[in-house]
Design an enzyme around this catalytic site. Structure first.
Site, PDB file in Angstrom:
ATOM      1  N   ASP A  71     -61.756 109.544  15.062  1.00 33.86           N
ATOM      2  CA  ASP A  71     -61.738 110.786  14.092  1.00 33.86           C
ATOM      3  C   ASP A  71     -62.470 111.710  14.839  1.00 33.86           C
ATOM      4  O   ASP A  71     -63.730 111.513  15.118  1.00 33.86           O
ATOM      5  CB  ASP A  71     -62.554 110.491  12.782  1.00 33.86           C
ATOM      6  CG  ASP A  71     -62.899 111.497  12.119  1.00 33.86           C
ATOM      7  OD1 ASP A  71     -61.821 112.429  11.874  1.00 33.86           O
ATOM      8  OD2 ASP A  71     -64.004 112.053  11.600  1.00 33.86           O
ATOM      9  N   THR A 104     -59.026 117.090  13.043  1.00 31.91           N
ATOM     10  CA  THR A 104     -59.899 117.571  13.948  1.00 31.91           C
ATOM     11  C   THR A 104     -59.938 117.317  15.257  1.00 31.91           C
ATOM     12  O   THR A 104     -60.752 117.976  16.185  1.00 31.91           O
ATOM     13  CB  THR A 104     -61.374 116.720  13.222  1.00 31.91           C
ATOM     14  OG1 THR A 104     -60.991 115.409  13.424  1.00 31.91           O
ATOM     15  CG2 THR A 104     -61.742 117.170  12.039  1.00 31.91           C
ATOM     16  N   THR A 105     -59.088 116.350  15.633  1.00 32.91           N
ATOM     17  CA  THR A 105     -58.940 116.074  17.123  1.00 32.91           C
ATOM     18  C   THR A 105     -58.023 117.114  17.746  1.00 32.91           C
ATOM     19  O   THR A 105     -58.267 117.656  18.669  1.00 32.91           O
ATOM     20  CB  THR A 105     -58.194 114.781  17.068  1.00 32.91           C
ATOM     21  OG1 THR A 105     -59.046 113.549  16.684  1.00 32.91           O
ATOM     22  CG2 THR A 105     -58.186 114.079  18.695  1.00 32.91           C
ATOM     23  N   ASP A 402     -60.110 111.459   5.056  1.00 37.47           N
ATOM     24  CA  ASP A 402     -59.187 112.185   5.411  1.00 37.47           C
ATOM     25  C   ASP A 402     -57.872 112.317   4.697  1.00 37.47           C
ATOM     26  O   ASP A 402     -57.304 113.392   4.470  1.00 37.47           O
ATOM     27  CB  ASP A 402     -58.616 111.643   6.943  1.00 37.47           C
ATOM     28  CG  ASP A 402     -59.745 112.304   7.873  1.00 37.47           C
ATOM     29  OD1 ASP A 402     -60.949 112.489   7.479  1.00 37.47           O
ATOM     30  OD2 ASP A 402     -59.576 111.784   9.217  1.00 37.47           O
TER      31      ASP A 402
END
Length: 538
Positions: A71, A104-105, A402
């Site tokens: 994550d 988020t990545t 998520d």
């Protein structure tokens, strides 16, 4: 260190120290190069974690705690980052996590690629402000194109299958993909239980995620009620209560004490007996007040001593003590009860009701938890995650978070795009086409933006073991020939590049936020041309 003595208006001396020589300063193109290098380094760390075949990172905290995750927000939060611009990248992934909860990545990889492309433009002598303006224009084109290629999505409590597919896309890159479908179903059921479809909103306060080490990940379950990490106050109290009527108290089971400091002198045996009788009488009154309302379970925020505990057992009134404030509130919401601060105020109407209250025990350990289920208000739910070790349970919690966020975003805005790098390739083509119509210098920045968007499908292809440039060129040509914006990277080797067929779905709000946040940060970094700080920080 040299310094000089000076005096203020009252004649008090103070020393002025010259420490300018210990400061360091970066200006102009050196400052830009330093920033871009730091951002590329951070993006490079996360690049290998992108997609369903992305690799995990193992992070060791200063006190030896181990975290294994892919994550993006968690990796960056736990990394020890010193450089100022790298810290901005950490905040970028955090804001994507706070706003959307997923992607988020991708947002960090995109920001790194935008800055990498900006470096080439700066080397060619283009002013950073013109680059930033070009990126802004390109982001507008990309967001408009995303809205064009997006599709409506029906979100109804009855039709769960499509939502489960969406949750499975989010969970595909996580450690939980061994029980992929089960986790997705749990996330969808949890959101459907608490969602308010009239207001298009989901209250996350009503979804509690608990974890317990031990058991298999397949033992993870959704409880339509509340689970608390406590057990009955006395081992002989019943472990299973049907049709529970719950008194929720924030007052302790003990005789009243003066609020001020006080001393009590006991001078004779008689006095001691009287005090003992007074305490016993108070306990009797308290238990009677609770029993008179018809309650058959007491949940108390404070503790009570052994005497009160024994009396509760004698009177057949099961009790739970030391239940925390947030849990008490959740129990009150779930059971429809009222939190009562004084015994005198307890009435039948203020009791909460639950179908069953049972004690869960785990394997050979002596640990126990209480489950309150079949409640009046089924809108309070708990996801109970199991796993072989603490690390897996924690990663399970992050993965479920998520998935919950993605489904919540869909309840708020029910438009979707297809994943697998397809929207990035489609937007890249649209931005490149729009750049041709621009006659000013911003045209170059727009072309660079178009190339930067390709970094996401390139990373996906690379992480899946394909030849990245060859794969990307093939999909780009097919998207143009077939006029199909759903074609993306076949990461899972399913034999088709159509992401609709593969059911790889992402929310429009997540993709749009990724582009807008990455561009905002890039513009901000490009506008910094002078950095001053102490030499050890530069």
């Amino acid at each position: 260190m040299s310094g000089s003595l000076a005096f203020d208006e009252y004649g008090r001396p103070f020393i002025i120290i010259r420490d300018q020589e210990r400061k360091s300063r970066l200006t102009g193109i050196e400052a830009h190069k330093s920033h871009i290098m730091a951002a590329k380094a951070v993006a490079g760390v996360l690049r290998t974690s992108l997609g369903p075949k992305g690799l995990d990172k193992l992070l060791v905290s200063p006190d030896g705690d181990i975290t294994v995750t892919n994550d993006g927000a968690t990796i960056l939060k736990q990394m020890d980052v010193q450089h100022q611009i790298a810290k901005l990248m950490v905040q970028l992934s955090q804001s994507q996590d706070d706003e959307i909860g997923d992607g988020t990545t991708g947002v960090v990889v995109l920001a790194g690629a935008l800055l990498e492309q900006a470096e080439k433009l700066l080397d060619r002598g283009i002013h950073p402000i013109r680059v930033a303006d070009g990126y802004e224009m390109a982001a507008t084109v990309a967001c408009e194109h995303l809205e064009k290629i997006s599709e409506g999505f029906k979100v109804t409590p009855k039709d769960r299958e499509d939502l489960i597919r969406l949750a499975m896309t989010t969970l595909g890159s996580k450690i939980v993909n061994r029980c992929h479908r089960q986790m997705a179903e749990i996330a969808v059921d949890a959101i459907m239980s608490v969602a308010d479809f009239d207001r298009k909103d989901v209250d996350f306060e009503l979804i509690k995620v608990e974890g317990k080490v031990g058991g298999k990940m397949e033992d993870t379950m959704l409880i339509k009620g509340v689970i608390i990490d406590k057990d009955m106050s006395h081992p002989q109290m019943p472990k299973n209560i049907k049709d529970a009527k719950i008194a929720i108290l924030t007052c302790p089971f003990e005789p009243p004490k003066p609020k001020t400091k006080h001393g009590l002198e006991v001078k004779s045996v008689e006095d001691y007996r009287k005090l003992r009788e007074y305490e016993l009488q108070k306990f009797e009154t308290m238990v009677k007040q609770v029993k008179d309302t018809g309650a058959n379970l007491v949940i108390c925020q404070w503790g009570f001593d052994d005497e009160a505990n024994h009396l509760l057992l004698q009177r057949k009134l099961p009790a739970v003590r030391w239940v925390g404030g947030p849990e008490i509130e959740l129990i009150a919401i779930a059971t429809g009860g009222r939190i009562v601060p004084r015994f005198e105020e307890l009435t039948k109407e203020k009791l909460g009701t639950a179908g069953t209250v049972r004690e869960l025990s785990f394997g050979t350990t002596k640990e126990k938890m209480l489950v309150i289920e079949d409640c009046n208000n089924s809108r309070a739910v708990t996801i109970f995650i199991r796993g072989g070790n603490k690390m897996i349970v924690e990663e399970g919690k992050r993965s479920i978070h998520d998935a919950l966020c993605v489904i919540r975003n869909l309840v708020k805005d029910s438009r979707i795009v297809y994943g697998g790098g397809a929207p990035e390739i489609s937007c890249s083509l649209a931005v490149a086409e729009a750049a041709k119509k621009i006659s000013t210098l911003e045209q170059y920045a727009m072309k660079s933006f178009s190339e930067a968007l390709e970094s996401v499908p390139l990373a996906l292809a690379e992480n899946s073991g394909f030849a990245p440039i060859h794969t990307l060129a093939d999909i780009k040509s097919r998207q143009i020939k077939e006029k199909n914006p759903r074609l993306g990277i076949d990461c899972l080797n399913k034999g088709t590049n159509d992401m609709k067929t593969q059911s790889v779905i992402e929310t429009l709000s997540s993709k749009r936020a990724q582009i807008l946040l990455a561009v905002q940060l890039t513009k901000m970094i490009l506008k910094i041309d002078d950095v001053r700080g102490s030499a050890d920080q530069m």
